[in-house]
Motif scaffolding. Sequence first.
Motif, short mmCIF file in Angstrom:
data_model
loop_
_atom_site.label_atom_id
_atom_site.label_comp_id
_atom_site.label_asym_id
_atom_site.label_seq_id
_atom_site.Cartn_x
_atom_site.Cartn_y
_atom_site.Cartn_z
N ARG A 175 15.47 9.90 71.51
CA ARG A 175 16.32 10.89 70.85
C ARG A 175 15.50 12.08 70.35
NH1 ARG A 175 18.08 14.53 68.84
NH2 ARG A 175 20.06 14.87 67.76
N LEU A 176 14.33 11.81 69.80
CA LEU A 176 13.50 12.87 69.27
C LEU A 176 12.84 13.71 70.36
CD1 LEU A 176 11.76 10.90 66.37
CD2 LEU A 176 13.62 12.55 66.17
N CYS A 177 12.88 13.23 71.59
CA CYS A 177 12.29 13.97 72.71
C CYS A 177 13.31 14.82 73.46
CB CYS A 177 11.63 13.00 73.70
SG CYS A 177 10.15 12.20 73.07
N GLN A 178 14.51 14.98 72.92
CA GLN A 178 15.54 15.73 73.64
C GLN A 178 15.17 17.19 73.83
OE1 GLN A 178 19.40 15.22 71.87
NE2 GLN A 178 19.70 13.19 72.75
N ASP A 179 14.61 17.81 72.79
CA ASP A 179 14.26 19.23 72.90
C ASP A 179 12.98 19.45 73.70
OD1 ASP A 179 16.49 19.82 71.37
OD2 ASP A 179 15.38 19.70 69.49
N THR A 180 12.07 18.49 73.64
CA THR A 180 10.81 18.57 74.40
C THR A 180 10.69 17.29 75.22
OG1 THR A 180 9.68 17.64 72.48
CG2 THR A 180 9.64 20.03 72.73
N PRO A 181 11.18 17.29 76.45
CA PRO A 181 11.28 16.07 77.25
C PRO A 181 9.97 15.29 77.31
CG PRO A 181 12.35 17.90 78.36
CD PRO A 181 11.66 18.48 77.17
N ASN A 182 10.11 13.98 77.03
CA ASN A 182 9.02 13.00 77.12
C ASN A 182 7.92 13.20 76.07
OD1 ASN A 182 10.29 11.89 79.40
ND2 ASN A 182 9.25 13.36 80.74
N VAL A 183 8.05 14.18 75.20
CA VAL A 183 7.03 14.43 74.18
C VAL A 183 7.71 14.66 72.83
CG1 VAL A 183 5.13 15.88 73.43
CG2 VAL A 183 5.44 15.43 75.86
#
Length: 490
Positions: A175-183
């Motif tokens: 969920r926390l990686c939605q704005d920066t995929p996979n990171v």
Amino acid sequence: MMQGKNQKELAGKGSSSISSDVSSSTDHTPTKAQKNAATSEDSDLSMRTLSTPSPALIFPPTSPGFQNGRGSSTSSSSVTGETVAMVHSPPPTRLTHPLIRLAAKQQKEQAHVDRLPDQSMIHIFSFLPTNQLCRCARVCRRWYNLAWDPRLWRTIRLTGETINVDRALKVLTRRLCQDTPNVCLMLETVIVSGCRRLTDRGLYTIAQCCPELRRLEVSGCYNISNEAVFDVVSLCPNLEHLDVSGCSKVTCISLTREASIKLSPLHGKQISIRYLDMTDCFVLEDEGLHTIAAHCTQLTHLYLRRCVRITDEGLRYLMIYCTSIKELSVSDCRFVSDFGMREIAKLESRLRYLSIAHCGRITDVGIRYIAKYCSKLRYLNARGCEGITDHGVEYLAKNCTKLKSLDIGKCPLVSDTGLEFLALNCFNLKRLSLKSCESITGQGLQIVAANCFDLQMLNVQDCDVSVDALRFVKRHCKRCIIEHTNPAFF
């Protein structure tokens, strides 16, 4: 015509079946049953798609947090007794049914917390643990947006023996990686202490998704191994604080082979860890400590309590590479002796904290090394070092005059003479423990109280001290808390 007639009949039946207590007047105020039905329908609407972690991800169905009405959730399964990682969508923006709109309007008017500005709400949310923050995200759309504000997700804190931590970390990082995929760039701290179900898989998730991680605490997670720790320190170059206390399988801290090959010679294959707690890592040996010292040269805080296989040779390796250590604990390392103290003394004035409790091989000789070279020592715990006498205390008092905390409990050879040297040289002493010191009397305590006015804690349990002496200490050291076993003093 027939179709219109049928619709009117159905409408009439529906309106008559809501409640038998509804008045035949023109008042259309919904009843309590209608409000409950509307609330139930509103809850069902918010569970159709996947996007928000559920509290069931944090608490198992049998948890006390799920026994009351506020903690109940349909997102957990009781078939296997295991926490199920379900996620939910934010509440719908538009409520179509008039009864639902009316009930929501009344609830909104009664909720004074909604009048707070966003910044105030975010500040309140910042004090909530991870599981409660996930619950807040399910209240309404505004709370959903506020609860997932990046400023609130610099830290993930999960505790509990029954939590499926691997799955929780996977869902949260996704969920926390939605704005920066996979990171996940905002996450800096992960605390999962006491989560015994944490495995290497969970640590690998952290290592892959959190390159900006600075602090990791996995104390008491005994299922993790060296390989998982190697992955974290290799893929998180900014990691400074690592707590693996109680992780009995961890025997070393090092980079993975792949990471060592990729690093340039200028990097030196170093790890940026400054704080390392390996308390109760029973399998740690001198060879592992040598590897740690060679890779973690920036260490300033190192705790090796009850690492019973560490010897003086391991401390020699440590002092070769780690010359900036300020705090060091080798408590209950029974193979550490005066030779180890000679190596620790090479830290000189940088050393501020030293714990050598229950190291039975340390005598006045080792204390003399520390007192001579580590003049800025502030804290010393030498409880249970039965080889220490008044001579060792004299060396310490005359050279480490800025000492603030001293524990020489269970040192039967320390007497009032040693206390007199302390009182005449260490005026800044704030904490003093003399527990089970058989040679201490009330006269020694009175000398200490008459010179160390800032004394805040005094432990004289199991000491032959009179009530008059304790009262004298209380009169001269107003803020001092006295721990004693004399029933006549209160």
